[in-house]
Design an enzyme around this catalytic site. Structure first.
Site: not given
Length: 1031
Positions: A415, A555, A689, A802, A808, A829, A832-833
């Site tokens: 990442d 957001f 990423t 993006r 991923k 970390d 999202n990973d």
């Protein structure tokens, strides 16, 4: 885990009165009060209690369940069969010989698993018994957490953790908000704001809260942390008022209340239905390549065993064809023995030989390997070079089964934010209408005025420019979700700017926002606080300006922008919007677009994170329309997110561009050095990423993933707009392959020394999904993946920007499934990973700013990216060498052990006479030979650590499981056979020349005279143990 796995419909609502037919929902009665007559039917439903179960076994099912799991292992099952055979037929060796080692193995493993499970039970009990405060009949009562029910109203105080998933009813703050950290859920340590239901936020005491009369309708539990759809019906004078509920009203189990004295909330999901419990992703058992090769060798040995037994059985019957030998004078048969059919006799003999030779399969190998992995994993935890001073953290091993995989990695997926970079933002500059402002040094708490703008000095702008500049600063001070805290420390994050008086800190869910607001402070506009939904700003003239905050358009990662609608003190309405350049520029109708765009691109190339800011004035009519759009979308129960996205899309249009900002995210120390070492070790590094292409590319150059000489190939939306995906892919593959053929003609190794150009590929999420999407035309759709993989294989580095979290994982899966089946490692970390970490063969989490989610789901956790170098190049290398030698050696020593037994049969008339004593048979594997090799396999360092670190290319020597290839395996086996023959015949001839052999060897088997076969066997055994151990 999708919802489909637990589609339990608790309540089927009748499609009456225009009600959407929305089956998958539940109705919660707050405080278990029935709705007033005539409102709706009261159907109390049953929900699970608030117990959390993370353990695998219970007291009752531990034995059967654990045994079942252990006997699924080929070797264990095989030994069980042999043991049963020994019990049933008259075998040459006692059942104890195979029963005892098997019992030992099973017991040790069961104890280990039982202990781990007991720890889980202990942790569960601690959670389930912790006290919670519940409002009952206007009083606060203490209950154990496990006794909470859906519909209970709970009181939570500051710094307490939420016991289940709750809907916020009211809080100690007047505006009905509360602040929460969700570090244990998604790893974000920042404070997030949650909102109480508008109609109940005034109820602030137990009695008042107890008087609330309402029902909540919401969806059935599902694992997505960020999604929640529901509505609350409040009965005022028996007339229900419906209000929307969204994820901003939902407090999740596991989050902690901060900066708020107390809150009242109602529980809607309990126990294993909470979002946190649904997110316990069942970790699939990862198995290492070494274990797979071990199983393959076991099968080979099984074949050798069967063939040995078969040969001996045949030879026995050939030998016994002579009746004189079949029934010698000293051993007449009984009647039943003669009557038995020859096939049955042959079969029992075959089984007996099987039992005799079964020691060729090493039962204790699994135990020794387990012990070696378990004890070996402490070397990572004890390693002082992998200790981080700042965090005070060491490396953590969550799964010791994969130690040797660390020495086999071919692809590293990493990442960017927080892994390669520090996730520590610093405001660098902003650009308004083409003028660039750089915030200046702060000297003794006083901002040195006058140097506020670089360009202002020479191109003193007119009054119009001055207005737009101030508007830009105001926009940044208003368009955010930052909170102000007046205290010294915030959760260990020390930020703040001294102003002589009390220090205030900014806290936010995104570090970018804090950096922007602090940047504004340094440029003379200070954001003070948000009080009673009025935002206060201190402007350059030290006057306080107040803006009423009307709407926040939050957001999200799809829109990539956020907006606020505010009313200034003079009554004017503004919409301020900030977001990624790609999502703002298309919506802008005026403003100095070209100058700003040029500056944004310049900053992106420098590796800065850029954001654009725009605004739009709203007339009261337009504002009414906006309100109408938003409230319609917010009340929807189905597809609420989609409808909100559409509403936002309509509102955020016709913007006027104000300017752009640049924020820097610094690289972690030694990140570049680590990546370079990995390259030298022959490992391909991919960066995955969610950032935009230019920023990500700049980081890749800085971290030496791309060198200046690297030829960049782009496969991005921009390119696929110009030519079709099909053409773009073929162009790229042609470029890459042409280069490759050129390199082939020269010396093959010169390509490593770098005299041919290396390629770097950049691909974005949109194009990637097009490549992975199975197309309609069967002819070429399957091909895209192949071509894409072919291009990737020939690139030294790949950058995917993006990317969505699931993409991923898809990329990792794609590479895992490609025809070489490389070993992959994913490192990240944030939450999202996690999907990518669980997908890769080895998952490594970094204990970063984004919390602990990744570290908890990983196989190994390290404090910083730079520790990856030592983890792979040193520890991985050692582990692989050690375990492969351990495995080879185990097979070797068992061949040595059993082959003399096979040869012995030729000398004892194939009578299945064991060569060794029972005790030797049992203990040979358990103690005689396991312990020395275990020690050896823990402390062997064939090359010094420093050399391994200095010369990464040594890692290539052990790549692709090369120490467990078939040739090496066959070599060890032949060596075993040779050694066994030397020992057996050496001993045989030694005995042959002595005078008293005639006496010993002629004695019948049962007399066991001084020099009988036992002496012979023991001598062979002794020589064997010494040879094998010195090996």
């Amino acid at each position: 885990m999708t919802l489909s796995t637990q589609k339990v419909t608790y309540s089927v609502m009748q499609p009456c009165a225009g009600e959407e037919n929305w089956v998958d929902s539940r109705t919660v009665y707050i405080g278990h009060k029935e709705p007033p007559p005539g409102a709706e039917a009261y159907i109390p439903q049953r929900y699970p209690d608030n117990r959390i179960v993370s353990s695998k076994y219970t007291f009752w099912n531990f034995v059967p369940k654990n045994l079942f799991e252990q006997f699924r292992r080929v070797a264990n099952f095989y030994f069980l069969i042999i043991f049963l055979v020994q019990l049933i037929i008259d075998t040459p060796t006692s059942p104890i010989t195979s029963g005892l080692p098997l019992f030992f193995v099973i017991t040790v493993t069961a104890i280990k698993q039982g202990y781990e499970d007991w720890l889980r039970h202990k942790a569960d009990n601690a959670v389930n018994h912790c006290p919670v405060h519940v409002v009952q009949h206007g009083k606060v009562v203490r209950k154990q957490s496990r006794k909470l029910r859906v519909g209970d109203v709970v009181l939570v105080k500051e710094n307490e953790t939420f016991p289940c998933d709750l809907i916020l009813l009211s809080s100690s703050r007047d505006d009905g908000t509360c602040y929460v950290t969700t570090a244990s859920l998604d790893g974000e340590s920042s404070h997030k704001t949650y909102y109480a239901v508008q109609d109940t936020k005034a109820y602030n005491t137990e009695v008042e809260v107890d008087s609330i009369h309402a029902t909540i309708e919401c969806e059935q539990p599902q694992p997505d942390l960020y999604k929640f759809v529901g509505r609350i019906n409040i009965y005022m004078n028996n007339e229900p008022v419906a209000r929307p509920l969204g994820s901003e009203n939902l407090l999740l189990r596991g989050a902690t209340l901060k900066n708020t004295e107390y809150i009242y909330a109602v529980s809607i999901y309990t126990g294993m239905e909470t979002k946190m419990a649904l997110n316990y992703q069942a970790k699939s058992q990862k198995r290492s390549a070494v274990e797979k090769s071990m199983n393959a060798y076991l099968v080979v040995y099984l074949c050798i065993l069967i063939s040995k037994a078969f040969i001996n059985t045949v030879l026995k019957y050939v030998w016994q064809a002579d009746p004189n030998r079949d029934e010698p004078w000293y051993n007449h048969r009984t009647e039943p023995e003669r009557q038995r059919h020859i096939v049955i006799r042959a079969f029992t003999d075959f089984l007996a030989f099987m039992v005799l030779f079964n020691y060729i399969i090493p039962v204790s190998m699994y135990v020794t390997v387990e012990m070696q992995k378990f004890l070996g994993s402490y070397f990572i935890m004890w390693d002082d070079e992998m200790f981080d001073e700042e965090l005070g953290e060491r490396a953590v091993v969550n799964t010791s089964d994969l130690n040797e995989e660390l020495g086999q990695v071919e692809y590293v997926f990493t990442d960017k934010t927080g892994t390669l970079t520090e996730n520590n933002m610093e405001f660098i500059e902003c650009c308004v209408d083409g003028h660039v402002y750089v915030p200046d040094v702060i000297c003794n708490g006083q901002v040195l005025r006058g140097a506020t703008s670089m360009d202002m000095i020479d191109s003193s702008p007119g009054p119009g420019a001055r207005d737009s500049e101030e508007l830009f600063f105001r926009a940044l001070c208003l368009c955010h979700t930052v909170q102000v805290k007046e205290e010294e420390t915030v959760d260990g994050i020390k930020q703040g700017i001294h102003q002589g008086k009390a220090t205030s800190f900014y806290i936010s869910s995104s570090p970018d926002e804090v950096a922007l607001v602090e940047g504004m402070k340094r440029l003379g506009f200070t954001y003070l606080r948000n009080k009673d939904s009025h935002m206060e700003i201190l402007n350059r003239e030290d006057k306080i300006e107040r803006f009423e905050l009307l709407e926040v358009l939050t957001f999200d990662s799809v829109r990539r922008r956020m907006s606020v609608i505010v009313r200034a003190s003079n009554g004017e309405l503004y919409l301020f919007c900030k977001g990624a350049d790609s999502s703002i520029f298309p919506r802008v109708i005026s403003g100095k677009v070209d100058q700003v765009k040029a500056r944004v691109e310049h900053n992106a190339v420098e590796g800065l994170r850029t954001l654009c800011v725009a605004y739009r004035r709203l007339s009261p009519d337009q504002y009414q329309e906006v309100c109408h759009l938003l409230s319609g979308a917010k009340l929807a129960l189905q597809d609420r997110d989609k409808r909100l996205a559409e509403a936002y899309d309509l509102i955020e249009t016709d913007l006027v561009l104000l300017g752009a900002t640049a924020v820097e995210d610094r690289l972690q120390e030694k990140a570049a050095d680590t990546i370079e070492s990995l390259h030298k070790a022959g490992i391909k590094v991919w960066v995955l990423t969610g950032d935009k292409m230019e920023t990500a590319a700049a980081t890749c150059y800085a971290s030496k993933l791309f060198r200046r000489s690297t030829q960049i190939l782009e496969l991005t939306t921009k390119r696929t707009e110009e030519q079709s995906l099909h053409d773009a892919l073929f162009d790229l593959s042609r470029t890459v392959l042409r280069q490759q053929h050129g390199a082939m003609t020269r010396d093959t190794f010169s390509s490593l020394s770098g005299d041919c150009t290396d390629y770097g590929l950049i691909i974005d999420g949109a194009t990637l999904s097009a490549v992975l999407k199975p197309g309609q035309e069967e002819s070429n759709s399957g091909n895209y993946k192949e071509i894409f993989l072919e291009i990737c294989r020939n690139c030294s580095a790949v950058l995917c920007c993006r990317m969505a979290p699931l993409q991923k994982a898809q990329i990792v899966k794609l590479i895992k499934a490609s025809k070489e089946h490389p070993i992959t490692l994913a490192i990240g970390d944030g939450a999202n990973d996690v999907s990518m970490i669980l997908e890769a063969h080895v998952g490594i989490g970094i204990m970063g700013k984004e919390g602990r989610q990744a570290a908890r789901n990983s196989d190994y956790a390290i404090p910083k990216f730079k520790h990856l170098k030592k983890m792979l190049l040193v520890h991985g290398h050692y582990y692989y060498i050690r375990i492969s030698e351990l495995v080879q050696y185990f097979f070797y020593k068992n061949v040595c052990f059993i082959f003399p037994q096979f040869l012995y049969q030729f000398f004892c008339g194939f009578s299945q006479q064991p060569l060794y004593d029972t005790a030797y048979l049992t203990l040979y594997n358990i103690s005689f030979t396991s312990l020395p090799i275990l020690l050896y396999s823990l402390i062997e360092q064939h090359i010094n650590m420093d050399i391994l670190k200095k010369d990464p290319s040594l890692y290539r020597d052990i790549a692709k499981n090369c120490l467990l290839r078939w040739p090496i395996f066959i070599y060890w086996t032949c060596l075993g056979v040779y050694d066994a023959m030397v020992m057996f015949f050496g001993t045989y001839f030694l005995f042959d020349n002595t005078t008293f052999t005639s006496n010993g060897q002629l004695m019948t088997i049962n007399t066991q005279m001084m020099f009988g076969n036992w002496t012979f066997g023991t001598l062979v055994f002794t020589v064997l143990v010494f040879t094998v151990t010195f090996k």
